[in-house]
Motif scaffolding. Structure first.
Motif, short mmCIF file in Angstrom:
data_model
loop_
_atom_site.label_atom_id
_atom_site.label_comp_id
_atom_site.label_asym_id
_atom_site.label_seq_id
_atom_site.Cartn_x
_atom_site.Cartn_y
_atom_site.Cartn_z
N PHE A 67 0.81 -1.21 0.00
CA PHE A 67 0.00 0.00 0.00
C PHE A 67 0.84 1.27 0.00
CE2 PHE A 67 -2.57 -3.37 1.68
CZ PHE A 67 -3.77 -3.19 1.03
N GLY A 68 2.07 1.19 0.51
CA GLY A 68 2.96 2.35 0.53
C GLY A 68 2.57 3.43 1.52
N PHE A 69 1.85 3.08 2.57
CA PHE A 69 1.46 4.07 3.58
C PHE A 69 2.67 4.47 4.42
CE2 PHE A 69 -2.77 1.75 3.41
CZ PHE A 69 -3.37 2.70 2.60
N ASP A 70 2.80 5.76 4.69
CA ASP A 70 3.87 6.26 5.53
C ASP A 70 3.36 6.34 6.97
OD1 ASP A 70 6.28 7.34 6.36
OD2 ASP A 70 5.73 9.40 5.80
N ARG A 71 3.21 5.18 7.57
CA ARG A 71 2.71 5.06 8.94
C ARG A 71 3.58 4.06 9.69
NH1 ARG A 71 -2.92 6.48 9.54
NH2 ARG A 71 -3.18 8.28 8.19
N PRO A 72 3.66 4.18 11.00
CA PRO A 72 4.41 3.18 11.78
C PRO A 72 3.76 1.80 11.62
CG PRO A 72 3.85 5.09 13.14
CD PRO A 72 3.14 5.26 11.83
#
Length: 124
Positions: A67-72
């Motif tokens: 998904f490429g989410f910039d989340r921890p």
């Protein structure tokens, strides 16, 4: 060839490959509750996960990194668990990696039209 409409994409189900690991615990199809599903989808990130799995998925299932989410990682784990426990996605463990896909047949049978709405959702 005409492009697939969001409604058709939401109904599309990827075939299960042979030799899959067992799914992680999830509610049975007849135990899915609309208020629980709505609560899980109320978060925009979770809605985006389900929508992208419906519209952009070319494989049977995908790891969180797809998904490429910039989340921890801990935050993403929470969101994916909420989707699985609500019955929206099925997850399987592949070594250290969990892969997910939408429970299209179960959701379409229990809540007709819901996945069409998710597929058509626009965040703006």
């Amino acid at each position: 060839m005409l492009p697939m409409s969001p409604a058709a994409a939401a109904r599309r189900k990827q075939p299960e490959p042979a030799g899959l690991p067992d799914p992680l615990p999830e509610p049975a199809a007849d135990e899915l509750r609309l208020e629980t599903v709505f609560a899980a989808l109320a978060d925009p990130l979770r809605m985006e996960v389900v929508r992208r799995l419906l519209l952009e998925s070319e494989e049977f299932d995908h790891p969180c990194g797809w998904f490429g989410f910039d989340r921890p990682k801990s935050s993403l784990t929470h969101h994916f668990r909420a989707l699985r426990e609500a019955g929206l996605i099925r997850q399987r463990q592949y070594g250290a990696e969990r892969r997910s896909h939408v429970r299209v047949d179960d959701l379409n049978a229990r809540f007709p039209g819901l996945l069409d709405l998710v597929a058509a959702w626009n965040r703006e």
